[in-house]
Design an enzyme around this catalytic site. Structure first.
Site, PDB file in Angstrom:
ATOM      1  N   LYS A   1       0.731  -1.172  -0.033  1.00  0.00           N
ATOM      2  CA  LYS A   1      -0.010   0.105   0.137  1.00  0.00           C
ATOM      3  C   LYS A   1       0.859   1.003   0.017  1.00  0.00           C
ATOM      4  O   LYS A   1       0.611   2.067  -0.827  1.00  0.00           O
ATOM      5  CB  LYS A   1      -0.886   0.007   1.225  1.00  0.00           C
ATOM      6  CG  LYS A   1      -1.977  -0.999   1.036  1.00  0.00           C
ATOM      7  CD  LYS A   1      -2.796  -1.146   2.265  1.00  0.00           C
ATOM      8  CE  LYS A   1      -2.081  -1.882   3.644  1.00  0.00           C
ATOM      9  NZ  LYS A   1      -1.869  -3.175   3.572  1.00  0.00           N
TER      10      LYS A   1
ATOM     11  N   ARG B   1      10.985   0.126   8.720  1.00  0.00           N
ATOM     12  CA  ARG B   1      11.448  -0.212  10.355  1.00  0.00           C
ATOM     13  C   ARG B   1      13.087  -0.002  10.166  1.00  0.00           C
ATOM     14  O   ARG B   1      13.681  -0.271   9.440  1.00  0.00           O
ATOM     15  CB  ARG B   1      11.027  -1.736  10.395  1.00  0.00           C
ATOM     16  CG  ARG B   1       9.420  -1.825  10.672  1.00  0.00           C
ATOM     17  CD  ARG B   1       9.216  -1.403  12.250  1.00  0.00           C
ATOM     18  NE  ARG B   1       7.686  -1.373  12.498  1.00  0.00           N
ATOM     19  CZ  ARG B   1       6.965  -0.696  12.174  1.00  0.00           C
ATOM     20  NH1 ARG B   1       6.940   0.516  11.700  1.00  0.00           N
ATOM     21  NH2 ARG B   1       5.648  -0.768  12.513  1.00  0.00           N
TER      22      ARG B   1
ATOM     23  N   ASP C   1      13.487   7.834   9.060  1.00  0.00           N
ATOM     24  CA  ASP C   1      12.290   8.084   9.959  1.00  0.00           C
ATOM     25  C   ASP C   1      12.241   7.021  11.184  1.00  0.00           C
ATOM     26  O   ASP C   1      11.641   7.240  11.933  1.00  0.00           O
ATOM     27  CB  ASP C   1      10.879   8.005   9.194  1.00  0.00           C
ATOM     28  CG  ASP C   1       9.804   8.464  10.208  1.00  0.00           C
ATOM     29  OD1 ASP C   1       9.873   9.692  10.689  1.00  0.00           O
ATOM     30  OD2 ASP C   1       8.715   7.848  10.334  1.00  0.00           O
TER      31      ASP C   1
ATOM     32  N   GLU D   1      15.843   2.508  17.882  1.00  0.00           N
ATOM     33  CA  GLU D   1      15.105   3.752  18.301  1.00  0.00           C
ATOM     34  C   GLU D   1      14.205   3.735  19.725  1.00  0.00           C
ATOM     35  O   GLU D   1      13.925   4.597  20.277  1.00  0.00           O
ATOM     36  CB  GLU D   1      13.979   4.202  17.123  1.00  0.00           C
ATOM     37  CG  GLU D   1      13.013   2.944  16.895  1.00  0.00           C
ATOM     38  CD  GLU D   1      11.999   3.486  15.886  1.00  0.00           C
ATOM     39  OE1 GLU D   1      12.483   4.006  14.711  1.00  0.00           O
ATOM     40  OE2 GLU D   1      10.727   3.556  16.146  1.00  0.00           O
TER      41      GLU D   1
ATOM     42  N   HIS E   1      10.178   8.601  13.679  1.00  0.00           N
ATOM     43  CA  HIS E   1       9.016   7.820  13.315  1.00  0.00           C
ATOM     44  C   HIS E   1       7.596   8.615  13.413  1.00  0.00           C
ATOM     45  O   HIS E   1       6.735   7.985  13.925  1.00  0.00           O
ATOM     46  CB  HIS E   1       8.950   6.681  14.552  1.00  0.00           C
ATOM     47  CG  HIS E   1       8.174   5.495  13.971  1.00  0.00           C
ATOM     48  ND1 HIS E   1       8.682   4.185  14.349  1.00  0.00           N
ATOM     49  CD2 HIS E   1       7.345   5.388  13.156  1.00  0.00           C
ATOM     50  CE1 HIS E   1       8.396   3.232  13.764  1.00  0.00           C
ATOM     51  NE2 HIS E   1       7.306   3.953  13.118  1.00  0.00           N
TER      52      HIS E   1
HETATM   53  P1  NAI Z   1       1.967  -3.786   2.829  1.00  0.00           P
HETATM   54  O1  NAI Z   1       1.678  -5.133   3.749  1.00  0.00           O
HETATM   55  O2  NAI Z   1       0.975  -3.183   2.269  1.00  0.00           O
HETATM   56  O3  NAI Z   1       3.211  -4.002   1.785  1.00  0.00           O
HETATM   57  C1  NAI Z   1       4.337  -4.611   2.277  1.00  0.00           C
HETATM   58  C2  NAI Z   1       4.956  -4.907   0.851  1.00  0.00           C
HETATM   59  O4  NAI Z   1       6.310  -5.477   1.117  1.00  0.00           O
HETATM   60  C3  NAI Z   1       4.102  -6.215   0.036  1.00  0.00           C
HETATM   61  O5  NAI Z   1       3.962  -5.908  -1.061  1.00  0.00           O
HETATM   62  C4  NAI Z   1       5.311  -7.516   0.461  1.00  0.00           C
HETATM   63  O6  NAI Z   1       5.028  -8.354  -0.468  1.00  0.00           O
HETATM   64  C5  NAI Z   1       6.580  -6.732   0.510  1.00  0.00           C
HETATM   65  N1  NAI Z   1       7.539  -7.591   1.109  1.00  0.00           N
HETATM   66  C6  NAI Z   1       7.514  -8.665   1.864  1.00  0.00           C
HETATM   67  N2  NAI Z   1       8.500  -9.205   1.837  1.00  0.00           N
HETATM   68  C7  NAI Z   1       9.330  -8.348   1.261  1.00  0.00           C
HETATM   69  C8  NAI Z   1      10.922  -8.572   0.930  1.00  0.00           C
HETATM   70  N3  NAI Z   1      11.610  -9.691   1.531  1.00  0.00           N
HETATM   71  N4  NAI Z   1      11.494  -7.690   0.151  1.00  0.00           N
HETATM   72  C9  NAI Z   1      10.738  -6.836  -0.488  1.00  0.00           C
HETATM   73  N5  NAI Z   1       9.439  -6.583  -0.488  1.00  0.00           N
HETATM   74  C10 NAI Z   1       8.855  -7.556   0.400  1.00  0.00           C
HETATM   75  O7  NAI Z   1       2.516  -2.786   3.893  1.00  0.00           O
HETATM   76  P2  NAI Z   1       2.181  -0.978   3.853  1.00  0.00           P
HETATM   77  O8  NAI Z   1       1.217  -0.833   4.644  1.00  0.00           O
HETATM   78  O9  NAI Z   1       2.737  -0.741   2.574  1.00  0.00           O
HETATM   79  O10 NAI Z   1       3.537  -1.022   5.054  1.00  0.00           O
HETATM   80  C11 NAI Z   1       4.995  -1.253   4.915  1.00  0.00           C
HETATM   81  C12 NAI Z   1       5.671  -1.066   6.119  1.00  0.00           C
HETATM   82  O11 NAI Z   1       5.652   0.340   6.527  1.00  0.00           O
HETATM   83  C13 NAI Z   1       5.154  -1.706   7.468  1.00  0.00           C
HETATM   84  O12 NAI Z   1       5.768  -3.068   7.296  1.00  0.00           O
HETATM   85  C14 NAI Z   1       5.702  -0.886   8.312  1.00  0.00           C
HETATM   86  O13 NAI Z   1       7.050  -1.516   8.742  1.00  0.00           O
HETATM   87  C15 NAI Z   1       6.221   0.464   7.872  1.00  0.00           C
HETATM   88  N6  NAI Z   1       5.107   1.504   8.226  1.00  0.00           N
HETATM   89  C16 NAI Z   1       5.795   2.753   8.807  1.00  0.00           C
HETATM   90  C17 NAI Z   1       5.173   3.842   9.336  1.00  0.00           C
HETATM   91  C18 NAI Z   1       5.984   4.861   9.852  1.00  0.00           C
HETATM   92  O14 NAI Z   1       5.277   5.762  10.588  1.00  0.00           O
HETATM   93  N7  NAI Z   1       7.209   5.320   9.503  1.00  0.00           N
HETATM   94  C19 NAI Z   1       3.552   3.611   9.403  1.00  0.00           C
HETATM   95  C20 NAI Z   1       2.861   2.487   8.733  1.00  0.00           C
HETATM   96  C21 NAI Z   1       3.837   1.467   8.341  1.00  0.00           C
END
Ligand code: NAI
Length: 326
Positions: free
Chosen positions: A152, A229, A253, A258, A290
């Protein structure tokens, strides 16, 4: 009225939850959830936790002993939970999505700030220093963005990069069908990208996906942005590459150590994390605490889905946001 023990509560959390909560008694604790604080949940059916809470076997056992049934994570990630310990003890519910735009927009904001040296310019002009020396950046138009993780947030970020006229490379073991995106192996992405943005979850496979070897493949001018992360990047390898000018810069971020530092005001303390102290001091590093998720829309979405998750649990509905303990 069912009670929720809400850990690591910040004023903006309280505001967004109180605005919509009509059904529950929420007891806000500033303390993070960890073995020493878990007992504060006594008398509560649910606990609400966040990204840097420590949810290990000890905490889970204490919560289960106290009669807590549900762990409401008010975030998407759940890498801070020992899932195996939660089996048959706690239901875990999370907020899988809340404004992917918030995070994607912050990622692009950081790249613009880092590339065009906006924080440095801001500090200079506050002191009537209007010199441009040292502020040269590069056009994003026509450059290559490498996106790791096209879920997403990654897809929202891709759309922003397209708006800047960038070429898009992506790496994801589960590729999506996205117009104008070329999926490549991760090493090729490292070699060809001018900016590299991390949008994958933290897993055993992705821990330190950016390490010494990865950095050595990158262009010397490449900018890395991490809004995902902290442990996706080996910070010591990053620092060493910055010191040797093997990399253009980094916008972070999140940071692997952290916990206990980010989200807090440490300005009166001595922060003993040497790597973080050195990163903070580099002119080509931009760090935010963050905060990529921190928009009105995202906070509202988090509060709504978190409380809806508890409603669903109490009324025996299907738990679509459950994280299964393995
Ligand atoms: P999502 O689940 O929609 O997308 C994650 C994508 O990563 C998926 O397409 C998945 O296939 C892919 N993926 C899985 N393993 C992988 C690998 N080994 N190599 C490359 N891609 C891989 O998750 P979304 O909502 O897009 O969030 C992504 C990350 O953002 C979360 O896991 C979270 O850690 C981080 N996040 C950080 C925030 C912040 O405030 N800094 C807030 C919200 C999320």
């Amino acid at each position: 009225m069912e009670k929720i023990a809400f850990f690591d509560a910040k004023p903006y959390d309280k505001e967004s939850f109180d605005k919509i909560n009509k059904k529950y008694e929420i007891i806000y604790y500033e303390s993070r959830l960890r073995p020493e604080s878990a007992r504060l949940a006594e008398g509560c059916k649910a606990v609400c936790a966040f990204v840097n809470d420590v949810i290990n076997a000890k905490v889970i056992d204490t919560l289960a002993e106290l009669g807590v049934e549900v762990l409401l994570m008010r975030c998407a990630g759940f890498n801070n939970i020992t899932l195996s310990a939660a089996k048959d003890k706690l239901k875990i519910l999370r907020v899988p999505a809340y404004s992917p735009y918030a995070v994607a927009e912050h990622a692009m904001g950081m790249i613009l700030a880092l590339n065009r040296k906006i924080p440095r310019a801001y500090i200079r002009t506050r002191d009537f220093n209007f010199s441009l020396v040292g502020l040269t950046g590069f056009d994003l138009h026509g450059k290559t963005a490498g996106i790791i993780g096209t879920g997403k947030i990654g897809q929202a970020f891709i759309e922003i990069c397209k708006g800047f006229g960038m070429e898009i490379l992506a790496y994801d073991p589960y590729p999506a069908d996205i117009e104008g995106v070329q999926y490549v192996e991760v090493d090729e992405l490292f070699k060809r990208s001018d900016i590299i943005s991390l949008h994958c979850p933290l897993t055993r496979e992705t821990r330190y996906i950016i390490d010494e070897n990865a950095i050595n493949l990158m262009k010397k001018t490449a900018l890395i942005v991490n809004t995902s992360r902290g442990q996706l990047i080996d910070s010591e390898a990053l620092l060493s590459a910055l010191n040797d000018k093997r990399i253009g810069g980094a916008a972070l971020d999140v940071y692997e150590e952290e916990s206990g530092i980010f989200f807090e005001d440490n300005s009166d303390k001595i922060v003993t994390d040497e790597v973080l102290s050195m990163l903070v001091n580099r002119p080509n590093v931009l760090i935010t605490s963050h905060q990529a998720f921190l928009t009105e829309e995202a906070l509202r979405g988090i509060a709504e889905v978190t409380l809806q998750n508890f409603d669903d649990y109490l009324s025996g509905k299907e738990l679509k946001n459950e994280v299964k303990a393995q």
